[in-house]
Design a protein around this motif. Structure first.
Motif, PDB file in Angstrom:
ATOM      1  N   PRO A  73       0.823  -1.220   0.000  1.00 60.66           N
ATOM      2  CA  PRO A  73       0.000   0.000   0.000  1.00 60.66           C
ATOM      3  C   PRO A  73       0.855   1.268   0.000  1.00 60.66           C
ATOM      4  N   THR A  74       0.413   2.288  -0.753  1.00 61.97           N
ATOM      5  CA  THR A  74       1.211   3.508  -0.934  1.00 61.97           C
ATOM      6  C   THR A  74       1.533   4.182   0.400  1.00 61.97           C
ATOM      7  N   ARG A  75       0.559   4.194   1.325  1.00 64.35           N
ATOM      8  CA  ARG A  75       0.807   4.897   2.601  1.00 64.35           C
ATOM      9  C   ARG A  75       1.972   4.264   3.363  1.00 64.35           C
ATOM     10  N   VAL A  76       2.184   2.943   3.142  1.00 66.04           N
ATOM     11  CA  VAL A  76       3.291   2.247   3.818  1.00 66.04           C
ATOM     12  C   VAL A  76       4.630   2.666   3.195  1.00 66.04           C
ATOM     13  N   LEU A  77       4.593   2.917   1.874  1.00 68.28           N
ATOM     14  CA  LEU A  77       5.856   3.134   1.147  1.00 68.28           C
ATOM     15  C   LEU A  77       6.337   4.581   1.181  1.00 68.28           C
ATOM     16  N   LEU A  78       5.402   5.526   1.279  1.00 70.27           N
ATOM     17  CA  LEU A  78       5.788   6.944   1.121  1.00 70.27           C
ATOM     18  C   LEU A  78       6.961   7.387   2.007  1.00 70.27           C
ATOM     19  N   PRO A  79       7.020   6.959   3.288  1.00 67.04           N
ATOM     20  CA  PRO A  79       8.155   7.415   4.114  1.00 67.04           C
ATOM     21  C   PRO A  79       9.527   6.981   3.562  1.00 67.04           C
ATOM     22  N   TYR A  80       9.541   5.933   2.728  1.00 68.10           N
ATOM     23  CA  TYR A  80      10.843   5.396   2.248  1.00 68.10           C
ATOM     24  C   TYR A  80      11.179   5.871   0.834  1.00 68.10           C
ATOM     25  N   LYS A  81      10.243   6.589   0.214  1.00 67.62           N
ATOM     26  CA  LYS A  81      10.367   6.864  -1.224  1.00 67.62           C
ATOM     27  C   LYS A  81      11.687   7.558  -1.568  1.00 67.62           C
ATOM     28  N   ALA A  82      11.980   8.661  -0.880  1.00 66.64           N
ATOM     29  CA  ALA A  82      13.182   9.444  -1.230  1.00 66.64           C
ATOM     30  C   ALA A  82      14.451   8.609  -1.032  1.00 66.64           C
TER      31      ALA A  82
END
Length: 965
Positions: A928-937
């Motif tokens: 799920p996107t909400r799980v991944l966003l903190p790691y994106k950068a």
């Protein structure tokens, strides 16, 4: 209660009576039913609080078999008159539909006596229904009304209106819906109603045309699929008025849509319309609607075919092919106009890319002709155009563009499959072109496609191929050139061998090609050039392909077996004897890779034999290995005796031939008795434990395991296994041959695990114990892969092994807890062995099973990623990648660890690990996107480095993964 003045109390009394009746309606007598029906009908006029219980009672009575004639009609009339159904709750409305359904099932003739009043009454009941559970029942009632010919009278349009108001269905089931009704259920149920009678046509077709123009893709698709369904029951009369509008909507969609789904449904609908018009019987005074419909399609599409670079060329071709494919009449009408045009355009346009487009369109029309098989003399446009069609196809085969050649080869295959189309001289040309493309073509795509085409045409024209193609290939194979050992000539020989195999798709051709291949094998073996091992492998691959193609034909299979197996055995025995006496002769044939290539040849020759023929063959082959009985071999004058199971340094070469014995005996059907089987098993066991050569020891162990797996249960098998255990256990404990003993243990364990033999658990325990061994631990861990994986040469279903379903799941359940326990108790130097064994087991487990066990095993898998052993890393990564896609909820809980581990492994020194880590980083994006966003950068930064990796395959994966992030 029933006489109480309070409606609630009365309702409770009727409710109790109705519940009793629902339990015991089958026990009632006719008089009792009559009495109750009259009572309940009267109650329908009671207070609205009472009505639900009254309906439940009537539902019970509607299931009585002893209902007097006329009562069903009287109950329905009472419901239609007294009850405003749509003001009731969902469950009570459902009860009314159930009563109607019950009566329609048992009292059909009575209800039909009501005439159109019944239809009108039902329309009133259904009008305004909104609940999907009720709609499914109501739609079924309408279908039955129409299918069972109830009188619709003047109410056709009303019945259509009351159902079509739901079209197109717009329903999304609520989350956690206990009823399980899907949108698709409602769509199909409503479509069955709308397409159930031609009487609806005048109302339905305008609705469909309107919805086709909708902006909603789902509405377009539903309309097109409904139109296709209607065409199955409509005739000319229903369609006539609407054909121009339907065609204009379909054409617009195909010309303008960006959706493949919509295009496919439009083409299906056009095909259905054309088929419907083709079915109509023509009388002298009616217009031929098919002809005028196809004329308008040709008028709108034909001119686009003259613009092979333009956007509308393919949509137009697809529309014409969809209409033409509906019937032979439609096909002749369209091809009469289109084929000459395409042939003319091909000559007009010299560019390869344009020619390819034109030929692909032509190919589409040729493939349609295949549906009707034989080309009819009188009608066919195709026959009258035979010369130009052949000329266009042949010119494509000689064009420098590979893409055009490939389309030409496909067209050639289709022309060849049309009976009576190619003349004898054309056929010879076809064969010449295929030979030329197979051998001379530098591009492997064309060469491969030409061989496939030869294989598919050979069974249709066996005489031409065996008389023309095989001799030419043989000649090429035998021609000695000055540059004989050069790379070019070797690749030409390779292609000759592949072409001989490809064309062997008919028994009469196999009789020609097999001797050529065997002759070449002998010739290569006698030659002493450097690459001969590779050449021998090439011949074996071709023989293997021929063997696979023969398997379905009993006569061809037996010919192949009795020709190939003795010949290979004779050559191998000859080479082994020469090795014993003159060490440099015949060496290539005994190399591991050549023997390994001969194994599938012998296996393919044996697996499909009938039990009688297999028994005949086994009576020669086993005595050859046990007693040196060579009399059945061709050219059997050998310099010394053949004794592969005897001791002695000079017999090392003969022992290597156990691989061929394994290929033969392990491929026999299970019901074929093997002569001297107990002696053979003992010899194989001794050899696998005592031989110094790892290749021979392994093949002896595999052969032993293959026989044990098929051996009937009983005392003999128990004795053999006891002997094997007593040999293995001391050899595993100490001594110089621990590795051979481990190999034997692995193969015997696999043989027993596959058939659920009770001894398998004892042997698996032994294997688990070896994981803690400093010397054998890593090899024992890799052995878990051997136990779980599909074995290519023995112990698989294709060679009749005893393989029980779900053996992997069973092995997992029995042994993974022990692996986990062993890991926690192991010393730091051998922990990796347990992880490696575990990851091998998990890697071969069906994914649904793995997902259910994931929560308990995930922490161990994450620990395995920190292990320095690259096999463990690779195995674990390939295990985790599909789980990210299939169990995102569980994996999301560990996203922090996963991101860290995957990113660190993208800089592993091993290329395969870097690729697997990048694939896992890519698969993370399915969480799920909400799980991944903190790691994106962080991930995007880290994945910049592998973009510069020195290996192209790593860079490719890095681009894909980073792009997704």
């Amino acid at each position: 209660c029933l006489e109480n003045t309070d409606p609630r109390t009365r309702g409770r009394g009727i409710q109790l009576l109705s519940q009793v009746l629902l339990q015991c309606y089958s026990l009632l007598q006719e008089k009792e039913v009559l009495h109750l029906v009259l009572f309940y009908e009267n109650r329908l006029q009671d207070h609205h609080l009472v009505i639900p219980s009254v309906l439940q009672g009537l539902r019970a009575l509607s299931m009585c078999e002893v209902l007097s004639p006329g009562l069903a009609v009287s109950v329905l009339k009472a419901i239609f008159q007294e009850v405003h159904v749509q003001s009731l709750l969902q469950l009570d409305r459902h009860t009314v539909y159930s009563i109607i359904t019950n009566f329609m099932g048992t009292r059909e003739e009575e209800l039909k006596g009501l005439g159109a009043d019944f239809t009108f009454g039902f329309i009133q009941v259904m009008d305004g229904e909104k609940d999907p559970r009720n709609l499914l029942v109501a739609f079924q009632i309408v279908r039955d009304l129409i299918a069972k010919n109830y009188t619709l009278g003047p109410f056709v349009e009303e019945l259509f209106e009351v159902t079509s108001c739901y079209f197109p269905i717009d329903f999304t089931p609520p989350p956690n819906d206990p009823h399980g009704i899907q949108r698709e259920d409602l769509i199909l149920s409503l479509r069955a109603v709308l397409s159930s009678t031609p009487q609806f046509a005048e109302f339905l077709l305008p609705l469909l045309i309107e919805k086709m123009d909708s902006d909603l893709q789902s509405a377009k698709l539903d309309s097109l699929q409904t139109l296709t369904a209607c065409c199955a029951i409509y005739g000319q009369k229903e369609l006539q008025e609407f054909l121009p509008s339907l065609w204009s909507s379909l054409r617009r969609e195909v010309f303008q849509t960006a959706s493949e789904k919509v295009e496919a449904e439009c083409l299906a609908a056009l095909h259905a319309l054309s088929a419907c018009l083709s079915r109509s019987v023509l009388s002298s005074d009616t217009e031929d609607l098919l002809d005028s419909f196809l004329s308008s399609i040709l008028q709108d599409c034909r001119h686009h075919l003259c613009e092979p670079d333009m956007k509308l060329v393919w949509p137009s071709a697809k529309l014409l092919q969809a209409a033409a494919g509906a019937s032979l009449r439609a096909y002749h009408r369209v091809t009469r106009s289109v084929l000459p045009l395409l042939l003319e355009q091909y000559t007009k346009h010299p560019q390869s890319s344009q020619r390819r487009t034109i030929l692909e369109m032509l190919l589409g029309f040729l493939e349609l002709q295949q549906k009707w098989g034989h080309v009819e003399e009188d009608e066919s446009t195709l026959l009258s155009l035979r010369a130009p069609v052949c000329s266009v196809v042949f010119s494509a085969l000689t064009d420098p563009s590979v893409q055009l050649q490939l389309v030409g080869i496909r067209a050639l295959t289709v022309l060849g499959s049309l009976q009576g189309f190619l003349s004898p001289s054309d056929l010879e040309l076809v064969v010449d072109h295929l030979i030329c493309l197979s051998l001379r073509e530098e591009d492997s795509q064309s060469s491969k496609a030409a061989m496939e085409a030869a294989g598919s045409l050979a069974p249709i024209y066996p005489k031409v191929f065996s008389g023309r193609m095989v001799p030419r290939l043989e000649e090429e194979l035998q021609s000695e050139r000055e540059e004989d050992s050069s790379h070019d000539h070797r690749s030409l020989r390779q292609r000759c061998l592949q072409a001989l195999a490809a064309v062997s798709t008919h028994t009469s051709i196999v009789r020609e090609t097999v001797p050529v291949l065997l002759q070449h094998l002998r010739k290569v073996q006698k030659g002493s050039e450097a690459g001969s091992a590779q050449d021998l492998v090439s011949v074996c691959r071709s023989l293997h392909r021929v063997g696979l193609q023969c398997q379905q034909d009993a006569e061809g299979c037996w010919y192949y077996h009795r020709t190939v197996v003795p010949c290979l055995l004779a050559m191998a025995v000859q080479a082994a004897m020469q090795e014993s006496t003159h060490p440099l002769l015949g060496k290539a044939l005994l190399e591991e890779e050549v023997l390994a290539a001969m194994v599938p040849v012998i296996s393919a020759a044996t697996t499909h034999l009938s039990p009688e023929l297999a028994a005949q063959s086994v009576s020669h082959v086993v005595p050859l290995f046990l007693d040196g009985e060579v009399s059945f071999l061709p050219q059997n004058s050998f310099p010394c005796s053949f004794q592969p199971f005897e001791d002695g340094e000079s017999l090392e070469a003969q022992r290597r031939l156990i691989a061929l014995l394994m290929a033969f005996v392990c491929s026999l059907p299970r019901n074929v008795a093997i002569p001297q089987q107990e002696r053979l098993l003992q010899e194989l066991l001794a050899l696998s434990c005592s031989c110094n050569c790892p290749f021979t020891a392994t093949t002896a162990a595999k052969c032993f395991a293959g026989l044990v797996n098929k051996h009937p249960a009983g005392q003999q098998l128990d004795e053999v296994l006891q002997l094997a255990v007593s040999r293995m256990e001391p050899a595993l404990a100490e001594g110089p041959r621990r590795a051979q003993a481990l190999t034997l243990l692995l193969w015997v364990t696999k043989a027993l695990v596959l058939r659920y033999h009770p001894l398998s658990s004892h042997l698996t325990e032994k294997l688990l114990g070896l994981l803690g061994d400093a010397e054998l631990g890593p090899a024992a861990a890799d052995g878990f892969s051997l136990l779980m994986a599909e074995s290519p040469d023995v112990l698989h279903k294709g060679c009749h092994a005893d393989v029980r379903i779900m053996f992997r799941q069973r092995f997992f359940t029995d042994n993974v807890p022990k692996l986990v326990q062993g890991f926690h108790g192991a010393g730091p130097d051998v922990k990796a062995n347990y992880l490696k064994g575990l990851s091998h087991v998990l890697n071969h487990l069906p994914k649904p099973v793995l997902v259910t066990e994931l929560p308990t095993l995930l922490s161990l898998l994450l620990e395995a990623l920190s292990c320095s052993d690259r096999v463990v890393q690779l195995s674990t990564l390939s295990c985790l990648q599909p789980l990210l896609l299939e169990a995102p909820q569980i994996m999301s809980l560990h996203v922090d660890t996963l991101v860290t581990k995957f990113l660190s492994l993208t800089s592993s020194p091993t290329m395969a690990v870097r690729i697997a880590a990048l694939r896992c980083a890519h698969a993370l994006t399915s969480l799920p996107t909400r799980v991944l966003l903190p790691y994106k950068a962080r991930v995007i930064r880290a994945l910049a480095k592998p973009l510069d990796d020195k290996k192209r395959l790593v860079r490719k994966e890095a681009v894909a993964a980073r792009g997704e992030w």
